[in-house]
Write a protein that holds these residues in place. Structure first.
Motif, mmCIF file in Angstrom:
data_model
loop_
_atom_site.group_PDB
_atom_site.id
_atom_site.type_symbol
_atom_site.label_atom_id
_atom_site.label_comp_id
_atom_site.label_asym_id
_atom_site.label_seq_id
_atom_site.Cartn_x
_atom_site.Cartn_y
_atom_site.Cartn_z
ATOM 1 N N GLN A 69 1.133 -1.308 -0.498
ATOM 2 C CA GLN A 69 0.070 0.016 -0.654
ATOM 3 C C GLN A 69 1.158 1.291 -0.246
ATOM 4 O OE1 GLN A 69 -3.129 -0.323 -0.884
ATOM 5 N NE2 GLN A 69 -3.638 1.768 -0.795
ATOM 6 N N TYR A 105 -4.966 -11.544 -4.578
ATOM 7 C CA TYR A 105 -3.944 -10.727 -4.088
ATOM 8 C C TYR A 105 -3.542 -9.305 -5.130
ATOM 9 C CZ TYR A 105 -1.911 -9.357 0.476
ATOM 10 O OH TYR A 105 -0.936 -8.505 1.244
ATOM 11 N N LEU A 108 -5.608 -6.204 -5.642
ATOM 12 C CA LEU A 108 -6.150 -5.105 -4.800
ATOM 13 C C LEU A 108 -5.167 -4.056 -4.932
ATOM 14 C CD1 LEU A 108 -6.805 -7.644 -1.691
ATOM 15 C CD2 LEU A 108 -9.009 -7.149 -3.328
ATOM 16 N N MET B 38 -11.819 -3.187 -0.908
ATOM 17 C CA MET B 38 -11.460 -4.105 -1.783
ATOM 18 C C MET B 38 -9.302 -3.124 -2.569
ATOM 19 S SD MET B 38 -12.796 -6.438 -2.214
ATOM 20 C CE MET B 38 -12.718 -7.177 -3.227
ATOM 21 N N HIS B 39 -9.370 -2.052 -2.619
ATOM 22 C CA HIS B 39 -8.377 -1.163 -3.249
ATOM 23 C C HIS B 39 -7.830 -0.057 -1.780
ATOM 24 C CE1 HIS B 39 -9.374 -3.223 -6.439
ATOM 25 N NE2 HIS B 39 -10.628 -2.877 -6.507
ATOM 26 N N GLY B 40 -7.748 -0.063 -0.311
ATOM 27 C CA GLY B 40 -7.317 1.091 0.502
ATOM 28 C C GLY B 40 -8.135 2.266 0.261
ATOM 29 N N ALA B 45 -4.653 3.955 3.423
ATOM 30 C CA ALA B 45 -4.703 2.748 4.214
ATOM 31 C C ALA B 45 -5.149 1.810 3.461
ATOM 32 C CB ALA B 45 -6.426 2.723 5.003
ATOM 33 N N ALA B 46 -4.521 0.643 3.880
ATOM 34 C CA ALA B 46 -4.037 -0.763 3.196
ATOM 35 C C ALA B 46 -4.980 -1.638 2.811
ATOM 36 C CB ALA B 46 -3.477 -1.832 3.221
ATOM 37 N N PRO B 47 -5.888 -2.145 2.112
ATOM 38 C CA PRO B 47 -7.111 -2.280 1.227
ATOM 39 C C PRO B 47 -7.421 -3.551 2.492
ATOM 40 C CG PRO B 47 -5.809 -3.644 -0.171
ATOM 41 C CD PRO B 47 -4.664 -2.824 0.589
ATOM 42 N N ALA B 49 -9.451 -5.857 2.543
ATOM 43 C CA ALA B 49 -9.212 -7.689 2.005
ATOM 44 C C ALA B 49 -8.440 -8.434 1.528
ATOM 45 C CB ALA B 49 -9.873 -7.797 0.475
ATOM 46 N N ALA B 50 -6.991 -7.799 1.661
ATOM 47 C CA ALA B 50 -6.017 -8.056 2.008
ATOM 48 C C ALA B 50 -5.924 -9.836 2.995
ATOM 49 C CB ALA B 50 -4.357 -7.297 1.828
#
Lengths: 201, 117
Positions: A69, A105, A108, B38-40, B45-47, B49-50
């Motif tokens: 991220q 993964y 995403l 789903m994508h942050g 912020a990280a997704p 869903a990961a």
């Protein structure tokens, strides 16, 4: 002598935010399967792109999602130039990271992120080439499934020559702006003949 | 004249009554809980869903719990707790990058996902 010193200083490029490994680390070289389609890809498929190489696993509860991220954040700051960058995520846990799991993964995080999976032998040779440590311990003796891996990211230029080592993007204070600036600078520069020579080594 | 004024005032009041909730709905809808999940988030912020899985049912082998179908208030309360710098170290970082509105949107999205049977 007094005149020579400023001339040398003028010729010096500004320092990188990340660690300069030009000429000291191996060039980009790999043969792995891409997720989710299973296509065999090599460094030749990455020519012309700035490549970031990282070893991780999708079940990683902390370092990997934060790293991805934060890299994503840096890429966002690049704007359209981000299309020139590929982040290669090599799974160190191919037993659990099937091509499908890996593909889902990666999706995403966006189109710049490519999941790669190899046989244990391919993975071991690649990790050894870049001095990357990892270990996978199946559950037993009172402990769960344990995976340990380095969090560094190698960055290669358009010709595949190693340029930078990003220490960790999962620290308390990741230098996202610094990474973005370094990547921007790489997208604007073109490999020299010396760099192209290094990439062949 | 007075009747015209009353009519005008009534029309204006009705227009306001319609416009205010409409604007409020638009303002909260521009934050997509699904997209953050789903994508942050734009702030990094990280997704979710990961770690929590595409359907928020957790992923085997990870400590991230199943969240699908849990009450909105509970999910929002937990996110606010993490955002205040308490609890799980990773969730502190992730929730800390979400605004109150984003936390609320994510909580609503996850709560609306079907729980595993």
């Amino acid at each position: 002598m007094a005149l020579a010193a400023p001339l040398v200083a003028c010729d010096q490029a500004p320092p990188w935010h990340d660690i300069d490994v030009s000429g000291t680390s191996p060039s980009l070289s790999f043969t792995l399967r891409r997720a989710p389609d299973g296509k065999l890809v090599t460094q030749a498929d990455m020519r012309g792109k700035i490549v970031m190489l990282y070893f991780g696993y999708t079940f990683c509860p902390d370092v990997c999602p934060l790293t991805l991220q934060n890299v994503n954040q840096a890429l966002t700051r690049l704007g359209p130039a981000a299309s020139e960058i590929r982040f290669l995520f090599v799974t160190v846990d191919p037993n659990r990271d099937s091509l499908n799991v890996l593909g889902q993964y990666m999706s995403l995080f966006g189109p710049n992120f490519v999941g790669l999976r190899g046989t244990p032998d391919q993975l071991a040779r690649l990790a050894q080439r870049y001095r990357v440590a990892y270990s996978v311990t199946p559950p037993g003796n009172g402990h769960g499934y344990e995976v340990i891996h380095s969090a560094v990211i190698y960055v290669f230029d358009q010709s595949g020559a190693a340029k930078l080592l990003v220490p960790s993007m999962a620290s308390q204070t990741p230098d996202i702006d610094g990474l973005a600036e370094d990547l921007q600078r790489l997208t604007r520069s073109h490999p020299t003949w010396l760099g192209k020579l290094e990439a062949l080594v | 004249m007075n009747r015209r004024l009353t009519l005008l005032t009534t029309v204006l009041c009705l227009a306001l009554a319609v416009a205010v909730p409409f604007n409020a709905a638009t303002a909260s809808d521009d934050v997509s809980g699904q997209n953050i999940y789903m994508h942050g988030s734009p702030e990094g912020a990280a997704p979710c869903a990961a770690c929590h899985g595409l359907q928020a049912r957790g992923r085997p082998g990870m400590e991230a719990p199943a969240l699908a179908g849990r009450p909105v208030a509970l999910l929002e309360e937990r996110l606010t707790f993490f955002a205040s710098g308490k609890g799980n170290a990773i969730m502190r970082i992730i929730a800390g990058k979400l605004t109150a509105r984003e936390r609320s949107a994510v909580a609503r999205y996850v709560s609306g996902l079907p729980a595993a049977e």
